[in-house]
Design an enzyme around this catalytic site. Structure first.
Site, PDB file in Angstrom:
ATOM      1  N   CYS A   1      -8.922  -1.127 -19.614  1.00  0.00           N
ATOM      2  CA  CYS A   1      -9.177  -2.697 -20.626  1.00  0.00           C
ATOM      3  C   CYS A   1     -10.486  -2.033 -21.422  1.00  0.00           C
ATOM      4  O   CYS A   1     -11.980  -0.933 -21.214  1.00  0.00           O
ATOM      5  CB  CYS A   1      -9.637  -3.937 -20.062  1.00  0.00           C
ATOM      6  SG  CYS A   1      -9.648  -4.582 -21.371  1.00  0.00           S
ATOM      7  N   CYS A   7      -9.865  -2.180 -34.840  1.00  0.00           N
ATOM      8  CA  CYS A   7      -9.872  -3.672 -34.678  1.00  0.00           C
ATOM      9  C   CYS A   7     -11.537  -3.706 -35.374  1.00  0.00           C
ATOM     10  O   CYS A   7     -12.501  -2.852 -35.427  1.00  0.00           O
ATOM     11  CB  CYS A   7      -9.900  -4.018 -33.584  1.00  0.00           C
ATOM     12  SG  CYS A   7     -10.679  -5.514 -33.020  1.00  0.00           S
ATOM     13  N   CYS A  51     -16.409  -5.828 -30.910  1.00  0.00           N
ATOM     14  CA  CYS A  51     -17.111  -6.529 -29.487  1.00  0.00           C
ATOM     15  C   CYS A  51     -17.982  -4.849 -29.277  1.00  0.00           C
ATOM     16  O   CYS A  51     -17.488  -3.590 -29.245  1.00  0.00           O
ATOM     17  CB  CYS A  51     -16.191  -6.795 -28.522  1.00  0.00           C
ATOM     18  SG  CYS A  51     -15.627  -8.242 -29.260  1.00  0.00           S
ATOM     19  N   CYS A  53     -16.710  -2.718 -26.642  1.00  0.00           N
ATOM     20  CA  CYS A  53     -14.924  -2.368 -26.963  1.00  0.00           C
ATOM     21  C   CYS A  53     -15.101  -1.046 -27.468  1.00  0.00           C
ATOM     22  O   CYS A  53     -15.995  -0.785 -28.582  1.00  0.00           O
ATOM     23  CB  CYS A  53     -14.777  -3.224 -27.526  1.00  0.00           C
ATOM     24  SG  CYS A  53     -12.833  -2.692 -27.649  1.00  0.00           S
ATOM     25  N   CYS A  59       1.056  -3.789 -22.110  1.00  0.00           N
ATOM     26  CA  CYS A  59      -0.298  -3.777 -22.704  1.00  0.00           C
ATOM     27  C   CYS A  59      -0.194  -3.404 -24.674  1.00  0.00           C
ATOM     28  O   CYS A  59       0.075  -2.034 -24.252  1.00  0.00           O
ATOM     29  CB  CYS A  59      -1.506  -3.555 -22.651  1.00  0.00           C
ATOM     30  SG  CYS A  59      -2.779  -3.856 -23.277  1.00  0.00           S
ATOM     31  N   GLU A  72       0.583  -1.705   0.098  1.00  0.00           N
ATOM     32  CA  GLU A  72      -0.084  -0.229  -0.035  1.00  0.00           C
ATOM     33  C   GLU A  72       0.973   1.301   0.309  1.00  0.00           C
ATOM     34  O   GLU A  72       0.189   2.096  -0.473  1.00  0.00           O
ATOM     35  CB  GLU A  72      -0.947  -0.332   1.849  1.00  0.00           C
ATOM     36  CG  GLU A  72      -2.484  -0.887   0.621  1.00  0.00           C
ATOM     37  CD  GLU A  72      -2.964  -1.341   0.083  1.00  0.00           C
ATOM     38  OE1 GLU A  72      -2.968  -0.010  -1.007  1.00  0.00           O
ATOM     39  OE2 GLU A  72      -3.213  -1.969  -1.279  1.00  0.00           O
TER      40      GLU A  72
HETATM   41  S1  SF4 Z   1     -12.367  -5.811 -27.066  1.00  0.00           S
HETATM   42 FE1  SF4 Z   1     -11.609  -4.768 -28.678  1.00  0.00          FE
HETATM   43  S2  SF4 Z   1      -9.636  -5.020 -29.933  1.00  0.00           S
HETATM   44 FE2  SF4 Z   1     -10.242  -7.151 -28.672  1.00  0.00          FE
HETATM   45  S3  SF4 Z   1     -11.326  -8.349 -29.684  1.00  0.00           S
HETATM   46 FE3  SF4 Z   1     -13.201  -6.801 -29.081  1.00  0.00          FE
HETATM   47  S4  SF4 Z   1     -13.924  -4.847 -30.537  1.00  0.00           S
HETATM   48 FE4  SF4 Z   1     -11.270  -6.452 -30.848  1.00  0.00          FE
END
Ligand code: SF4
Length: 365
Positions: free
Chosen positions: A355, A123, A127, A130, A116, A99
């Protein structure tokens, strides 16, 4: 025309042969880049001035440039510009030991640093939760663009914290392909970049310190098996059944869940590696106790660990984050069912690098 990079072994060796450069000089060049964490000729003082001037004519240390950086307490987000003007992002994460840790304080206790990295510009997977998915795909990144993200980050770490004797703690020691893009749709370049990551005279990372994260590209996982690629595999599962997966991840229609799980089983059999399943916690969509029980059933008897990822709210996406109590209840159901699980901390929110937040400005812009 773009110059080749200074870590392109075959080109550097070809040039060394042409100019009758002794082999140890080539080693020195790589040592400057990979161990001394230097990315400008000016800093590479173990090389003679003449050699640096010669190399500068033919080689660029990196193939991307830093465009913008956001520093937060537990992360640094880099926006890099490619030679053709696209922006890609990478996130450094400083994992604390206790901490007392503070990035800017005296009592920092750094345990390990993870980077990362992005594997594509944008992409194509779309998704629903995202931000990167909203950008669409522009192009694949090259091996050199992926390695350049790591070299830049290592240089940044050295500048920020100073060069330490124990340099391996103060450099990127874990790389995860969880930035922009689906790495298994850029298979060849990703594998070539991993070769550089593992090479003793280059980044010398351990196999267990490199993680490919896929949204479930079955053909790509099968290729990893065929090619005997032995690094860590993370699978973005995000739903324990086909119906829900179809709703939030369009790729699920192309690679149905039962086919995905069968291929993952083959991967585990071939490598004996535990699989890390990424599972996003979206309020009222993925976080119910019934789904937790279904996830237990799906993973029962499988070599698995579940990472529960609190959803990062974003104005362009119509989802809400789960309550903290809901996430912990979900976790306890998994654990009671014999499935180990962790709740990922929300590192990177301050830097808009958490993320599903990569590509933030572009989407907002
Ligand atoms: S989470 Fe985002 S970066 Fe990962 S595969 Fe799905 S759309 Fe692509």
């Amino acid at each position: 025309m773009q110059k080749p990079v200074l870590f392109d072994t075959s080109r550097v060796q070809a040039r060394a042969a042409q100019h009758k450069l002794q082999p140890f000089k080539v080693k020195q060049i790589f040592f400057e880049l990979f161990k001394n964490q230097n990315i400008s000729y000016e800093e590479m003082t173990t090389l003679s001035k003449d050699l640096r001037a010669e190399l500068e004519q033919d080689f660029a240390p990196l193939s991307i440039e830093m465009e913008e950086m956001i520093e937060a307490s537990d992360t640094t987000k880099f926006a890099f510009k490619t030679h053709d003007g696209y922006i890609i992002e990478a996130i450094l994460m400083y994992h604390r030991q206790d901490e007392k840790y503070q990035v800017s304080g005296q009592k920092r206790k750094l345990n390990r640093i993870t980077l990362c990295i992005s594997s594509q510009v944008g992409c194509s997977m779309n998704c629903l939760f995202c931000v990167t998915g909203k950008l669409g795909l522009t192009r694949n990144l090259t091996r050199d663009e992926m390695i350049s993200q790591i070299l830049y980050a290592n240089h940044y770490i050295k500048k920020r914290f100073g060069k330490k004797e124990d340099w391996t703690t103060w450099a990127v020691r874990n790389v995860v392909f969880m930035g922009m893009g689906e790495p298994l749709l850029n298979y060849d370049a990703v594998i070539k970049s991993i070769e550089v990551m593992l090479a003793q005279d280059k980044l010398s990372l351990g196999r267990r310190h490199v993680t490919i994260s896929t949204c479930g590209i079955v053909a790509g996982i099968q290729k990893l098996i065929d090619d005997k690629v032995d690094v860590k595999l993370a699978v973005s599962l995000h739903a324990p059944n086909q119906t829900l997966r179809n709703q939030i991840m369009p790729i699920a229609k192309a690679f149905p869940l039962d086919m995905l799980m069968k291929t993952i089983d083959s991967y585990v059999k071939a490598t004996d590696n535990r699989i890390f399943y990424e599972y996003i916690m979206i309020k009222g969509i993925t976080d119910t106790p019934e789904l937790a029980k279904e996830l237990v059933e799906l993973l029962r008897g499988r070599l698995a660990h579940v990472n529960l990822i609190p959803y990062n709210p974003h104005p362009s996406i119509d989802f809400l984050e789960s309550e903290s109590a809901t996430i912990w209840k979900f976790k306890s159901i998994l654990e009671r069912g014999g499935i180990t699980a962790t709740v990922r901390d929300t590192m990177g929110r301050d830097a808009k690098g958490a993320c599903g937040q990569l590509g933030y400005e572009k989407v907002m812009g």
